[in-house]
Write a protein that holds these residues in place. Structure first.
Motif, short mmCIF file in Angstrom:
data_model
loop_
_atom_site.label_atom_id
_atom_site.label_comp_id
_atom_site.label_asym_id
_atom_site.label_seq_id
_atom_site.Cartn_x
_atom_site.Cartn_y
_atom_site.Cartn_z
N MET A 186 38.24 61.22 34.63
CA MET A 186 38.91 59.88 34.15
C MET A 186 38.81 59.12 35.43
O MET A 186 39.32 59.59 36.65
N SER A 187 38.56 57.84 35.30
CA SER A 187 38.67 56.98 36.54
C SER A 187 40.06 56.61 37.06
O SER A 187 40.93 56.76 36.30
N THR A 188 40.40 56.27 38.30
CA THR A 188 41.59 55.85 38.83
C THR A 188 41.99 54.61 37.83
O THR A 188 43.31 54.49 37.66
N THR A 189 41.11 53.75 37.68
CA THR A 189 41.55 52.59 37.07
C THR A 189 42.02 52.92 35.51
O THR A 189 43.18 52.23 35.06
N THR A 190 41.22 53.89 34.88
CA THR A 190 41.58 54.22 33.37
C THR A 190 42.98 54.99 33.72
O THR A 190 44.08 54.78 32.77
N LEU A 191 43.15 55.76 34.96
CA LEU A 191 44.68 56.63 35.04
C LEU A 191 45.77 55.61 35.13
O LEU A 191 46.73 55.81 34.58
N LEU A 192 45.40 54.55 35.91
CA LEU A 192 46.53 53.61 36.26
C LEU A 192 47.05 52.92 35.04
O LEU A 192 48.32 52.64 34.58
N ILE A 193 46.18 52.44 34.26
CA ILE A 193 46.35 51.63 32.96
C ILE A 193 47.27 52.85 31.92
O ILE A 193 48.20 52.25 31.26
N ALA A 194 46.53 53.95 31.80
CA ALA A 194 47.17 54.90 31.03
C ALA A 194 48.76 55.14 31.39
O ALA A 194 49.63 55.33 30.78
N LEU A 195 48.97 55.38 32.53
CA LEU A 195 50.33 55.43 33.22
C LEU A 195 51.23 54.20 32.94
O LEU A 195 52.32 54.36 32.45
N TYR A 196 50.76 52.97 33.05
CA TYR A 196 51.39 51.78 32.68
C TYR A 196 51.85 51.82 31.55
O TYR A 196 52.90 51.48 30.79
N LEU A 197 50.70 52.02 30.53
CA LEU A 197 50.99 52.20 28.96
C LEU A 197 52.11 53.31 28.60
O LEU A 197 52.91 53.02 27.98
N ALA A 198 51.90 54.32 29.43
CA ALA A 198 53.05 55.41 29.21
C ALA A 198 54.46 55.02 29.50
O ALA A 198 55.29 55.11 28.76
N ARG A 199 54.46 54.11 30.64
CA ARG A 199 55.81 53.59 30.92
C ARG A 199 56.12 52.82 30.02
O ARG A 199 57.30 52.59 29.62
N PHE A 200 55.25 51.89 29.43
CA PHE A 200 55.83 50.81 28.46
C PHE A 200 56.26 51.46 27.13
O PHE A 200 57.17 51.05 26.37
N LEU A 208 49.49 41.08 32.33
CA LEU A 208 49.63 41.52 33.71
C LEU A 208 48.28 42.68 33.55
O LEU A 208 47.43 42.53 34.78
N LEU A 209 48.16 43.31 32.50
CA LEU A 209 47.05 44.26 32.49
C LEU A 209 45.60 43.39 32.57
O LEU A 209 44.60 43.95 33.20
N VAL A 210 45.37 42.32 31.97
CA VAL A 210 44.29 41.63 31.90
C VAL A 210 44.13 41.17 33.26
O VAL A 210 43.03 41.03 33.70
N PHE A 211 45.06 40.47 33.98
CA PHE A 211 45.09 39.97 35.39
C PHE A 211 44.53 41.02 36.17
O PHE A 211 43.60 40.93 37.26
N MET A 212 45.20 42.18 36.14
CA MET A 212 44.93 43.20 37.26
C MET A 212 43.68 44.13 37.12
O MET A 212 42.91 44.39 37.97
N PHE A 213 43.21 44.12 35.91
CA PHE A 213 42.08 44.92 35.57
C PHE A 213 40.81 44.42 34.72
O PHE A 213 39.96 45.10 34.00
N THR A 214 40.77 42.90 35.12
CA THR A 214 39.62 42.34 34.65
C THR A 214 39.14 41.43 35.68
O THR A 214 39.76 41.72 36.81
N PRO A 215 37.77 40.92 35.76
CA PRO A 215 37.37 40.05 36.83
C PRO A 215 38.46 38.97 37.23
O PRO A 215 38.07 38.27 38.29
N LEU A 216 39.53 38.65 36.72
CA LEU A 216 40.19 37.58 37.00
C LEU A 216 40.93 37.74 38.33
O LEU A 216 40.90 36.76 39.01
N LEU A 217 41.46 38.97 38.70
CA LEU A 217 42.13 39.01 39.97
C LEU A 217 41.10 38.81 41.19
O LEU A 217 41.44 38.07 42.11
N PRO A 218 39.75 39.41 41.02
CA PRO A 218 38.89 39.33 42.29
C PRO A 218 38.19 37.91 42.19
O PRO A 218 38.18 37.39 43.20
N LEU A 219 38.25 37.01 41.09
CA LEU A 219 37.80 35.59 40.91
C LEU A 219 38.94 34.71 41.42
O LEU A 219 38.70 33.90 42.40
N TYR A 220 40.17 35.06 41.21
CA TYR A 220 41.31 34.36 41.56
C TYR A 220 41.47 34.55 43.15
O TYR A 220 41.78 33.62 44.11
N ASP A 221 41.36 35.82 43.73
CA ASP A 221 41.34 36.17 45.26
C ASP A 221 40.41 35.35 45.89
O ASP A 221 40.62 34.79 47.16
N HIS A 222 39.02 35.48 45.41
CA HIS A 222 37.88 34.62 46.00
C HIS A 222 38.17 33.30 45.90
O HIS A 222 37.90 32.43 46.95
#
Length: 419
Positions: free
Chosen positions: A1-15, A74-88
């Protein structure tokens, strides 16, 4: 499991855990919501309980939809190309480290406020109006929105600019200097807000009852407390909810009473409510909470510095690199997951303070039954949930359930009478 998938899974578990707590609370309300609690028989009936339960359910449904909406964005912004595009994109606007950071946060904050407008409109003009609370006009709502947005933008620009200048000039110890600046800024705002910001939204004037003001000052004098002003606020321009609070610090402490509260309460009840608020000051809850929060903030800033100095934070989100502010967002996302299990600790500490303030108020006013009566009125007038699930209350409630508080206060009266 990638760290990205783990972070999403943990966030969904919290939710999911938060949703489970909400479900337990609402199921508990459906099961026991028609039962009139002890000590409330003179204030509520079956119809009032049904209205209170309906209000709680409506609020919970709206909060759930809002939470799903915010979490999805939040999940869409953090785990799609939106964040790097916005940052750039932000990086392409200017070469200034400070200005990039200010633009990064200001635009995000503005977008978030715009996206939250539908929920604010529905809550104010549909839900609150349906249950007889809303008195806000569309013009006043819009005025509040514009003023709060401008103030928020100005304060954000000041805070972010100062923080990033400190980061820029002290790369190794910015966490300490930024923490110190934030701590100082928060104390300054405690002094400034009652005189500059709060009057922009509400009208404050001397208490219209000189005799009541004199009784308040005499009661506080018994506790060796001094307040600069005792004022009433035109809360009824926006809502029929009622409250009272202390504001300011040191010599600029003042008491503010909602005009709605003044209409609802008898004089002994008002004095008992203010005795409770005085208890927070006398018991040192205000400064103890401030010290605890600043100590936690210091530890958090140090951890953030260590994580960001590590250099691997962007990789956890599947990115090769990210700006300073983008990494701050990443740390905030992780912190929202890690801090969730700690929520009951903060709630318990707050409830402990409330119990102490209740006992102080009973001793200072000499009328525990008056505070009990005031709490009954506050909860029934505000359509509070009288039957929260114990686990939900333990997790989230900053105040003890009102039924428990009333029972303890009336027990004090019985005990005093027997003695």
């Amino acid at each position: 499991m990638s760290t990205t998938t783990l972070l999403i899974a943990l966030y969904l578990a919290r939710f999911a855990a938060a949703c489970l707590l909400r479900y337990l609370n609402l199921r508990h309300l459906r099961r026991y919501g028609s039962i009139v609690p002890d000590g409330f028989a003179d204030a509520v009936d079956a119809q009032a309980l049904a209205k209170s339960a309906s209000y709680t359910l409506a609020q919970s449904r709206l909060a759930l939809i809002d939470s799903i909406y915010d979490s999805a964005l939040l999940l869409v912004f953090m785990f799609t190309p939106l964040l790097p595009l916005y940052d750039h994109w932000i990086a392409s606007l200017t070469d200034s480290f400070v200005l990039r950071g200010v633009l990064f946060m200001l635009i995000l904050t503005l977008v978030q406020e715009v996206l939250d407008i539908p929920f604010s409109l529905y809550s104010t003009f549909r839900l609150e109006r349906r249950y007889g609370f809303n008195t806000t006009t569309p013009a006043l709502w819009l005025s509040d929105l514009l003023k709060s947005t401008l103030i928020s933008a100005a304060l954000t620009a000041i805070v972010i600019s100062a923080a990033l200048l400190l980061v820029q000039h002290s790369p190794g110890f910015w966490w300490l200097w930024v923490w110190a600046f934030f701590a100082l800024f928060s104390i300054v705002m405690i002094y400034v807000s009652p005189y500059i910001i709060e009057p922009l939204f509400s009208k404050f004037e001397p208490l219209g009852d000189p005799e009541l003001e004199e009784e308040i000052r005499e009661m506080l004098q018994k506790a060796d407390l001094r307040v600069k002003d005792v004022q009433q606020m035109d809360a009824s321009r926006r809502s029929l909810h009622s409250n009272a609070y202390f504001t300011g610090i040191g010599r600029v402490k003042r008491i503010v009473l909602y005009d709605t509260l003044l209409k609802q309460m008898q004089r002994p009840e008002l004095l008992a409510i203010l005795a409770h608020e005085a208890g927070h000051w006398k018991k040192g809850h205000i400064w103890k909470r401030l010290v605890l929060m600043e100590a936690a903030a210091l530890a958090l800033f140090f951890l953030v510095h260590q994580v960001m100095a590590w250099g691997g934070l962007p990789l956890l989100f599947g990115l090769p690199q990210a700006s300073f502010l983008a990494q701050v967002l990443m740390v905030s996302f992780i912190f929202s997951i890690v801090s969730f299990p700690l929520t009951p600790i903060g709630s318990w500490l707050s409830r402990r303070n409330e119990w102490e303030a209740d006992r102080f108020a009973a001793d200072l006013s000499g009328a525990p039954d008056a505070l009990a009566s005031a709490l009954v009125k506050l909860s029934t007038e505000n359509l509070s949930n009288l039957h929260p699930h114990p686990l939900y209350a333990a997790f989230y409630y900053s105040h003890p359930p009102v039924v428990d508080r009333v029972a303890v206060l009336r027990g004090m009266k019985t005990k005093d009478a027997s003695e």
